[in-house]
Design an enzyme around this catalytic site. Structure first.
Site, mmCIF file in Angstrom:
data_model
loop_
_atom_site.group_PDB
_atom_site.id
_atom_site.type_symbol
_atom_site.label_atom_id
_atom_site.label_comp_id
_atom_site.label_asym_id
_atom_site.label_seq_id
_atom_site.Cartn_x
_atom_site.Cartn_y
_atom_site.Cartn_z
ATOM 1 N N ARG A 166 2.061 3.635 -7.818
ATOM 2 C CA ARG A 166 1.121 3.683 -6.909
ATOM 3 C C ARG A 166 -0.139 4.082 -7.159
ATOM 4 N NH1 ARG A 166 4.472 4.444 -1.925
ATOM 5 N NH2 ARG A 166 2.721 4.734 -0.469
ATOM 6 N N TYR A 169 -3.684 2.225 -6.527
ATOM 7 C CA TYR A 169 -4.238 2.432 -5.282
ATOM 8 C C TYR A 169 -4.672 3.789 -4.853
ATOM 9 C CZ TYR A 169 -4.523 2.106 0.044
ATOM 10 O OH TYR A 169 -4.903 1.923 1.340
ATOM 11 N N ASP A 170 -4.014 4.809 -5.179
ATOM 12 C CA ASP A 170 -4.126 6.320 -4.609
ATOM 13 C C ASP A 170 -5.406 6.638 -5.691
ATOM 14 O OD1 ASP A 170 -2.231 6.879 -6.337
ATOM 15 O OD2 ASP A 170 -0.940 7.340 -4.863
ATOM 16 N N ARG A 210 4.811 -3.407 5.171
ATOM 17 C CA ARG A 210 4.733 -2.179 5.620
ATOM 18 C C ARG A 210 5.821 -1.828 6.635
ATOM 19 N NH1 ARG A 210 -1.945 -1.483 5.601
ATOM 20 N NH2 ARG A 210 -1.813 -3.598 6.075
ATOM 21 N N VAL A 211 5.965 -0.683 6.897
ATOM 22 C CA VAL A 211 7.067 -0.496 7.797
ATOM 23 C C VAL A 211 7.156 -0.976 9.186
ATOM 24 C CG1 VAL A 211 6.536 2.045 8.434
ATOM 25 C CG2 VAL A 211 8.641 1.315 8.273
ATOM 26 N N GLN A 228 14.203 2.757 4.228
ATOM 27 C CA GLN A 228 14.224 3.089 2.959
ATOM 28 C C GLN A 228 14.942 4.731 2.691
ATOM 29 O OE1 GLN A 228 10.414 1.782 1.411
ATOM 30 N NE2 GLN A 228 11.149 -0.331 1.401
ATOM 31 N N GLY A 231 15.336 8.132 4.431
ATOM 32 C CA GLY A 231 15.070 7.780 5.867
ATOM 33 C C GLY A 231 14.241 9.017 6.695
ATOM 34 N N PRO A 296 5.719 9.051 -0.901
ATOM 35 C CA PRO A 296 5.478 10.448 -0.348
ATOM 36 C C PRO A 296 6.683 10.956 0.727
ATOM 37 C CG PRO A 296 3.475 8.771 -0.397
ATOM 38 C CD PRO A 296 4.469 8.247 -0.604
HETATM 39 N N1 LIG Z 1 -3.645 0.116 7.320
HETATM 40 C C1 LIG Z 1 -3.496 1.163 6.999
HETATM 41 O O1 LIG Z 1 -2.486 1.732 7.478
HETATM 42 C C2 LIG Z 1 -4.728 1.814 5.951
HETATM 43 C C3 LIG Z 1 -4.315 3.102 5.752
HETATM 44 C C4 LIG Z 1 -5.140 3.735 4.799
HETATM 45 C C5 LIG Z 1 -6.532 3.067 4.382
HETATM 46 N N2 LIG Z 1 -6.464 1.806 4.869
HETATM 47 C C6 LIG Z 1 -7.642 1.154 4.348
HETATM 48 O O2 LIG Z 1 -8.456 0.370 5.015
HETATM 49 C C7 LIG Z 1 -8.812 -0.969 4.510
HETATM 50 C C8 LIG Z 1 -8.248 -2.028 5.210
HETATM 51 O O3 LIG Z 1 -6.719 -2.124 5.255
HETATM 52 P P1 LIG Z 1 -5.918 -3.261 6.154
HETATM 53 O O4 LIG Z 1 -4.742 -2.286 6.422
HETATM 54 O O5 LIG Z 1 -6.839 -3.801 7.141
HETATM 55 O O6 LIG Z 1 -5.559 -4.105 5.025
HETATM 56 P P2 LIG Z 1 -5.520 -5.678 4.839
HETATM 57 O O7 LIG Z 1 -5.059 -5.952 3.508
HETATM 58 O O8 LIG Z 1 -5.204 -6.316 6.086
HETATM 59 O O9 LIG Z 1 -7.174 -6.146 4.482
HETATM 60 C C9 LIG Z 1 -7.838 -5.888 3.277
HETATM 61 C C10 LIG Z 1 -8.600 -6.825 3.155
HETATM 62 O O10 LIG Z 1 -9.549 -6.915 2.172
HETATM 63 C C11 LIG Z 1 -9.701 -8.138 1.485
HETATM 64 N N3 LIG Z 1 -9.658 -7.811 -0.048
HETATM 65 C C12 LIG Z 1 -8.582 -7.297 -0.975
HETATM 66 N N4 LIG Z 1 -9.384 -7.496 -2.109
HETATM 67 C C13 LIG Z 1 -10.580 -7.890 -1.899
HETATM 68 C C14 LIG Z 1 -11.681 -8.280 -2.994
HETATM 69 N N5 LIG Z 1 -11.435 -7.878 -4.232
HETATM 70 N N6 LIG Z 1 -12.622 -8.887 -2.433
HETATM 71 C C15 LIG Z 1 -12.893 -9.021 -1.185
HETATM 72 N N7 LIG Z 1 -12.009 -8.845 -0.132
HETATM 73 C C16 LIG Z 1 -11.062 -8.185 -0.619
HETATM 74 C C17 LIG Z 1 -8.354 -8.805 1.862
HETATM 75 O O11 LIG Z 1 -8.291 -10.352 1.643
HETATM 76 C C18 LIG Z 1 -7.957 -8.233 3.325
HETATM 77 O O12 LIG Z 1 -8.812 -9.324 4.271
HETATM 78 C C19 LIG Z 1 -8.367 -0.907 3.167
HETATM 79 O O13 LIG Z 1 -9.396 -0.372 2.238
HETATM 80 C C20 LIG Z 1 -7.144 0.161 3.084
HETATM 81 O O14 LIG Z 1 -7.151 0.702 1.784
HETATM 82 C C21 LIG Z 1 -5.637 1.284 5.452
HETATM 83 O O1 LIG Z 2 10.860 -1.828 5.385
HETATM 84 C C1 LIG Z 2 10.633 -0.799 5.036
HETATM 85 C C2 LIG Z 2 9.422 -0.356 4.600
HETATM 86 C C3 LIG Z 2 8.830 1.145 4.391
HETATM 87 N N1 LIG Z 2 9.749 1.854 4.670
HETATM 88 C C4 LIG Z 2 9.273 3.154 4.455
HETATM 89 O O2 LIG Z 2 8.375 3.528 5.577
HETATM 90 C C5 LIG Z 2 7.245 4.296 4.798
HETATM 91 C C6 LIG Z 2 6.052 3.900 4.966
HETATM 92 O O3 LIG Z 2 5.723 2.638 4.087
HETATM 93 P P1 LIG Z 2 4.624 1.663 4.048
HETATM 94 O O4 LIG Z 2 4.856 0.805 3.181
HETATM 95 O O5 LIG Z 2 4.518 1.527 5.713
HETATM 96 O O6 LIG Z 2 3.397 2.709 3.934
HETATM 97 P P2 LIG Z 2 2.945 3.931 3.062
HETATM 98 O O7 LIG Z 2 2.828 5.107 4.069
HETATM 99 O O8 LIG Z 2 3.952 4.117 1.829
HETATM 100 O O9 LIG Z 2 1.478 3.568 2.488
HETATM 101 C C7 LIG Z 2 0.485 3.137 3.272
HETATM 102 O O10 LIG Z 2 -0.019 4.464 3.268
HETATM 103 C C8 LIG Z 2 -1.473 4.475 3.876
HETATM 104 C C9 LIG Z 2 -2.450 3.353 3.491
HETATM 105 O O11 LIG Z 2 -3.370 3.642 2.588
HETATM 106 C C10 LIG Z 2 -1.558 1.969 3.079
HETATM 107 O O12 LIG Z 2 -1.508 1.312 4.197
HETATM 108 C C11 LIG Z 2 -0.223 2.074 2.538
HETATM 109 O O13 LIG Z 2 -0.523 2.257 1.506
HETATM 110 C C12 LIG Z 2 7.737 4.876 3.189
HETATM 111 O O14 LIG Z 2 8.392 6.038 3.315
HETATM 112 C C13 LIG Z 2 8.808 3.804 3.008
HETATM 113 O O15 LIG Z 2 9.840 3.961 2.339
HETATM 114 C C14 LIG Z 2 10.950 1.703 5.185
HETATM 115 O O16 LIG Z 2 11.739 2.377 5.527
HETATM 116 N N2 LIG Z 2 11.284 0.305 5.420
#
Ligand SMILES: NC(=O)c1ccc[n+]([C@@H]2O[C@H](COP(=O)([O-])OP(=O)(O)OC[C@H]3O[C@@H](n4cnc5c(N)ncnc54)[C@H](O)[C@@H]3O)[C@@H](O)[C@H]2O)c1
Ligand SMILES: O=c1ccn([C@@H]2O[C@H](COP(=O)(O)OP(=O)(O)O[C@H]3OC[C@@H](O)[C@H](O)[C@H]3O)[C@@H](O)[C@H]2O)c(=O)[nH]1
Length: 339
Positions: A166, A169-170, A210-211, A228, A231, A296
Site C-alpha cells: 500500500r 499510495y500512503d 472498494r467496500v 474480508q 470482518g 488498517p
Molecule cells: N474516495 C475516497 O474514499 C478517498 C479517500 C481518501 C482520499 N481520496 C482522494 O481523493 C481523490 C479522488 O478520489 P476518488 O475516490 O474520486 O477516486 P477516482 O479513482 O474515482 O478518481 C481519481 C481520478 O484521477 C484520475 N487520475 C489518476 N491518475 C491520474 C494522472 N496521473 N493524471 C491525471 N488524472 C489521473 C483518474 O482517471 C480519476 O478520474 C484522490 O486523490 C484520492 O486519493 C479519496
Molecule cells: O469486497 C470488499 C472490499 C473491501 N473490504 C474491506 O473493507 C475495508 C475498506 O476497504 P476499501 O478498499 O474500501 O478502502 P480502504 O479503507 O482500505 O482504503 C481507502 O482508504 C481511503 C482512501 O484513500 C482510499 O479510497 C482507499 O485507499 C477494508 O478493511 C477491506 O478489507 C471488504 O471487506 N470487502
C-alpha cells in the site's frame, strides 16, 4: 535601466483585464475531475455562475460519462492530460485530486501511483507558483496507516509500512503533503490539505473494488457480500455531498490544514454488510474471504478541527446514504428498480 536590471519593461497585464469585456470569474482547475469525488465537486463548482472550471484527467479510473452534462458548456473545459507531465493554464484555484484511490487500482501500477503523487503534485505546485493560484491537495486517512491512536486527529504522525504493497499510495500521499508544506514555506504558495476518510456515493466505479461499491453491486446482482477477514476491521464512511461541501469550505477558508474530512460514524465491515443486506437485498448471503496485506484495522476521524475551523460536519448518515447510491448502481447494472 529599469528596476529589474534590464532595458526591458516588465510584462504588463493582458489588455483584456482593463476592457469592458473583462469578467471577474474565478477560474478553477480540478485534476482528476472525471473521477468519483472530482465529478461531484465539478457539479457543485459549476452551480456558481462566477466559476469557470477546467478538468484535467487521464481517464485511468475516471470517465467522461461523469461529466457529460457539462461538456460543451461555455464555463467548462475538459482536457485529457496526465499530471505527471507539466501543464500550463492560467487559473486562480487548483483542486488536486488526480490519483487512483481504490486499493486495487493504486496497487495495479505502484510505480505510476508514486509518480502521480510525487511528480504530479510537484507539477501542480509548480503551476500554482507560476500563476499565483491557491492549491488544495486531497490527501487521505491512509497517511495514518494502521493507526495506533483512535480516533485519529491531525497531530498523529501515523503508523505506515514504508515498503508494503500500500506504500505507493500512503507514502506517496505523505510525500505530497511534505511537498505542499515545503512550497508553502519556501515559496509562499497558498496551500490547503484535506485528509479524506472513506467516501462513498453515486458514480463510484461498479468494479472499483472498494467496500461500499462492492457490497452494493453484489447485493443488486444477488452475489454473496465478500467480507474480508476478520470482518471486525472498522471504517468511517462519508457521503460524497458532505465531502464536497467540506473541500470547498477548506479551499475558501483561511486554514492550510491538514484537516480531517470524514464522517465519524464507525462500522465494522460485518456491520456494513448487514446494513447493505437489510437495506438493499435481505436474501443476499455474506461470505468471509481472504484479506490483503497491511489492511488498517481501525479508522475513525476526529473532526474537531473541521467543526471549529470550517464550521463543517457531515449531515448524511450511512443508512440514509446507501439507498441514495442504490438507484445509480441499478441503472448502470441494468437491474430494475425495486419501486
Ligand atoms: N474516495 C475516497 O474514499 C478517498 C479517500 C481518501 C482520499 N481520496 C482522494 O481523493 C481523490 C479522488 O478520489 P476518488 O475516490 O474520486 O477516486 P477516482 O479513482 O474515482 O478518481 C481519481 C481520478 O484521477 C484520475 N487520475 C489518476 N491518475 C491520474 C494522472 N496521473 N493524471 C491525471 N488524472 C489521473 C483518474 O482517471 C480519476 O478520474 C484522490 O486523490 C484520492 O486519493 C479519496
Ligand atoms: O469486497 C470488499 C472490499 C473491501 N473490504 C474491506 O473493507 C475495508 C475498506 O476497504 P476499501 O478498499 O474500501 O478502502 P480502504 O479503507 O482500505 O482504503 C481507502 O482508504 C481511503 C482512501 O484513500 C482510499 O479510497 C482507499 O485507499 C477494508 O478493511 C477491506 O478489507 C471488504 O471487506 N470487502
Amino acid at each position: 535601466m529599469s528596476a529589474n536590471g534590464t532595458d526591458k519593461k516588465p510584462p504588463s497585464p493582458s489588455p483584456l483585464r482593463f476592457s469592458k469585456f473583462f469578467q471577474s470569474n474565478m477560474r478553477i482547475l480540478v485534476t482528476g475531475g472525471a473521477g468519483f469525488i472530482g465529478s461531484h465537486l465539478v457539479d457543485k463548482l459549476m452551480e456558481n455562475e462566477k466559476n469557470e472550471v477546467i478538468v484535467v484527467d487521464n481517464y485511468f479510473t475516471g470517465t467522461k460519462d461523469n461529466l457529460k452534462k457539462w461538456i460543451g458548456h461555455p464555463r467548462f473545459e475538459l482536457i485529457r492530460h496526465d499530471v505527471t507531465e507539466t501543464l500550463l493554464v492560467e487559473v486562480d484555484r487548483i483542486y488536486h485530486l488526480a490519483c487512483p484511490a481504490s486499493p486495487i487500482f493504486y496497487k495495479y501500477n505502484p510505480v505510476k501511483t508514486i509518480k502521480t503523487n510525487v511528480i504530479g503534485t510537484l507539477n501542480m505546485l509548480g503551476l500554482a507558483k507560476r500563476v499565483g493560484a491557491r492549491i488544495l491537495l486531497t490527501s487521505t486517512s491512509e497517511v495514518y496507516g494502521d493507526p495506533l491512536e483512535h480516533p485519529q486527529n491531525e497531530s498523529y504522525w501515523g503508523n505506515v509500512n514504508p515498503i508494503g504493497v500500500r506504500s505507493c499510495y500512503d507514502e506517496g500521499k505523505r510525500v505530497a503533503e511534505t511537498l505542499m508544506f515545503d512550497y508553502h514555506r519556501q515559496h509562499g504558495i497558498e496551500i490547503r490539505i484535506a485528509r479524506i476518510f472513506n467516501t462513498y456515493g453515486p458514480r463510484m466505479n461498479i468494479d472499483d473494488g472498494r467496500v461500499v461499491s462492492n457490497f452494493i453491486a453484489q447485493a443488486i446482482r444477488n452475489e454473496p457480500l465478500t467480507v474480508q477477514l476478520p470482518g471486525t476491521q472498522t471504517r468511517s464512511f462519508c457521503y460524497v455531498s458532505d465531502m464536497v461541501d467540506g473541500l470547498i469550505r477548506l479551499m475558501e477558508g483561511e486554514n492550510t490544514g491538514p484537516i480531517n474530512i470524514g464522517n465519524p460514524g464507525e462500522f465494522t465491515m460485518l456491520e456494513l454488510a448487514e446494513a447493505v443486506k437489510e437495506l438493499i437485498n435481505p436474501e443476499v448471503k455474506i461470505s468471509m474471504v481472504e484479506n490483503t496485506p497491511d489492511d488498517p484495522r481501525q479508522r475513525k476521524p476526529d473532526i474537531t478541527k473541521a467543526k471549529e475551523l470550517l464550521g463543517w460536519e457531515p449531515k448524511v448518515k450511512l443508512r440514509d446514504g446507501l439507498p441514495l447510491m442504490e438507484e445509480d448502481f441499478r441503472q448502470r447494472l441494468g437491474s430494475p428498480s425495486k419501486n
